[in-house]
Enzyme design. Structure first.
Site, PDB file in Angstrom:
ATOM      1  N   HIS A  59      -9.501   0.651   2.649  1.00  0.00           N
ATOM      2  CA  HIS A  59      -9.581  -0.781   2.691  1.00  0.00           C
ATOM      3  C   HIS A  59      -8.927  -1.348   4.045  1.00  0.00           C
ATOM      4  O   HIS A  59      -8.052  -2.313   3.881  1.00  0.00           O
ATOM      5  CB  HIS A  59      -8.938  -1.342   1.449  1.00  0.00           C
TER       6      HIS A  59
ATOM      7  N   ASP B 214     -10.377   1.099  -4.738  1.00  0.00           N
ATOM      8  CA  ASP B 214      -9.106   1.270  -4.279  1.00  0.00           C
ATOM      9  C   ASP B 214      -8.090  -0.088  -4.203  1.00  0.00           C
ATOM     10  O   ASP B 214      -6.939  -0.410  -3.498  1.00  0.00           O
ATOM     11  CB  ASP B 214      -9.063   1.505  -2.620  1.00  0.00           C
TER      12      ASP B 214
ATOM     13  N   TYR C 134     -16.129  -6.883  -6.497  1.00  0.00           N
ATOM     14  CA  TYR C 134     -14.866  -6.590  -7.082  1.00  0.00           C
ATOM     15  C   TYR C 134     -15.068  -6.697  -8.779  1.00  0.00           C
ATOM     16  O   TYR C 134     -15.947  -7.793  -8.913  1.00  0.00           O
ATOM     17  CB  TYR C 134     -14.172  -7.719  -6.706  1.00  0.00           C
TER      18      TYR C 134
END
Ligand code: PYR
Length: 501
Positions: free
Chosen positions: A363, A272, A244
């Site tokens: 995801h 995403d 991230y």
């Protein structure tokens, strides 16, 4: 007040209990006292959850969702007050929680591991024996959970065209992912907060992956620290890192450099999730704590009432864009892959940008509801790449909804190098620990060997589009949402039963 580790006399429960307010808030974690008064407004999970434990032992609530180095990283050393004589700390008489008593009773009646015959069985057990907040966090999807369901359903729209009378005595499931030889074409994909399901956390998955010679993708938002997960790997075991991207690129750069130094063999940048999706099940479970080992932002503008996912993700940079890709390529030699690509245009752009791979993924149905399944996107992507002669320029993975070896085979027939599997291993780990993960992986190997034989292929190189019928894949019929995934689509396993009242 008493200073760190040099103290001669231990603090007592009574010393801590005096600091039980917003004005002075001390807590005990793992037998040591911490002054968190000034930290309260900065806590990404909000001050309320800390204040609940002001003057008390907070270990049990703290443990699953904070990596072990959290206090060292985020709380100034001057606030580390030293050891507490735990004999002097009053044991809270826990309120009798009927839900928890029922859960314990269900755990007593859990089916033995050998009664789990496929990945969905683990989900059925986990659902009944996990803590409610943990189940809510792992199992939830975005909005109406249409994409969550579609991910698995999409595989039901692909049918086989097996060939017969092909010698299938020898079957080889092995393949290569980013240059690493693996025993079977799946990897353990990144999922956050492993200790919600198992007190040991992600290292359980590391051990399972080692045993079956598959790759583990380490999540940014793991419960264990990154180094713990790396240290749990043995020998030449290969791990990747899911990233991230922090608003503060210095932090991101440090994470990447550290991962490369520790031997990670792939960097999967999540693309995403500029904002974490709304998972209402998670929100309802009123989770209000924090579990990241990396974020250092937060502050008072963080929304603290929206479940675990929102609480742990405030540091993610929504401004991340294609413009950033050259920078990533410049700061690491690890192969870079984009995780969460959802249409062919973006795969082609990823190739131009010079990354080594993409994961076609939504995801786990946790982000944009009505995003298409990875396998459907794969069926869109591959013919176009072949038309443009680009099919060998990049490695393509998919994740989402993979529950059966036939799902893996279908993805490989379409052109994927491999598939990521997330929740099923979390459920196996939550219900049965390492033996559960081990069995789940072995079941997939057994299923895959048999199904390779039945469609008439000896190894993954032989798999191709000629073995599948995908004509139904673009049909999007959406039933009324109901929780059928692990419970109703086939003869379910029995138990653990509710206690008769
Ligand atoms: C998730 O909850 O989906 C994260 O990636 C944190």
């Amino acid at each position: 007040h008493p200073s760190n580790d040099t103290q001669a006399v231990k603090l007592t429960g009574a010393d801590i209990a005096k600091h039980n307010s917003r004005e002075s808030c001390w807590v005990i974690i793992h037998g040591r006292a911490y002054d968190v008064t000034e930290f309260l407004p900065e806590h990404p999970g909000g001050p309320k959850v800390i204040l609940k434990y002001a003057g008390k032992d907070a270990t049990e609530e703290y443990e699953p969702i904070h990596p072990p180095d959290t206090l060292d990283k985020f709380l100034d050393k001057s606030k580390h007050l030293g050891e507490v004589d735990m004999k002097t700390v009053e044991q809270e008489t826990k309120e009798e929680d009927p839900d928890e008593q029922d859960r314990q009773a269900r755990i007593q009646r859990m089916p033995i591991l050998e009664q789990c015959y496929n990945l969905m069985d683990f989900e059925a057990v986990a659902r009944r024996v996990m803590k409610k907040t943990a189940w809510a966090y792992y199992s939830s999807g975005a909005d109406d959970e249409i994409t969550l369901r579609e991910n698995h359903r999409a595989f039901h729209k692909i049918w086989f065209r097996p060939r017969i009378l092909h010698d299938v005595e020898q079957i080889d499931l092995s393949t290569k992912m980013l240059g690493t030889k693996v025993d079977i074409p799946f990897y353990v994909t990144a999922t956050a907060l492993g200790k919600l399901g198992n007190p040991e956390g992600e290292v359980v998955l590391t051990r399972g992956a080692k045993k079956h010679n598959v790759i583990q993708m380490i999540p940014t938002l793991a419960s264990c620290s990154f180094d713990e997960i790396i240290d749990a790997a043995e020998g030449d075991q290969v791990q990747w890192l899911q990233l991230y991207v922090n608003k503060n690129r210095d932090i991101t750069k440090r994470i990447i450099e550290h991962a490369e130094k520790r031997g990670c063999k792939g960097l999967f940048i999540t693309v995403d999730a500029p904002q974490l999706g709304r998972r209402e099940k998670d929100m309802r479970s009123k989770f209000s704590d924090v579990g990241s080992n990396v974020q250092d932002t937060g502050g008072d503008n963080v929304d603290r009432s929206q479940g675990a996912a929102r609480a742990i993700s405030s540091f993610i940079d929504p401004a991340l864009s294609w413009k950033d890709i050259p920078w990533f390529l410049s700061v690491t030699k690890m192969p870079i892959l984009l995780k969460g690509v959802q249409r062919v245009e973006d795969v082609i752009r990823a190739i131009s940008a010079g990354v080594q791979g993409v994961v076609l993924s939504n995801h786990g149905g946790r982000q944009l509801d009505f995003a298409r399944s990875g396998v459907e996107v794969l069926a869109e992507v591959m013919p176009e790449l072949r038309r443009l002669g680009l099919q060998d320029k990049i490695e393509i993975y998919i994740d989402g909804g993979v529950r059966r070896a036939t799902d893996i085979i279908k993805a490989l027939c379409l052109g994927a190098t491999g598939v990521g599997i997330g929740r099923p291993f979390l459920y196996a780990m939550s219900a049965y620990g390492l033996p559960g993960v081990d069995r789940a992986m072995q079941l997939l190997k057994d299923e895959m060997e048999m199904n390779m034989r039945l469609i008439g292929c000896n190894n993954v190189n032989q798999l191709g589009p000629e073995f599948i019928d995908t004509r139904g894949l673009s049909m999007h019929t959406t039933g009324v949402p109901s929780d059928t995934l692990g419970l109703e689509i086939y003869d379910p396993m029995v138990g653990p039963q509710e206690k008769a009242r």
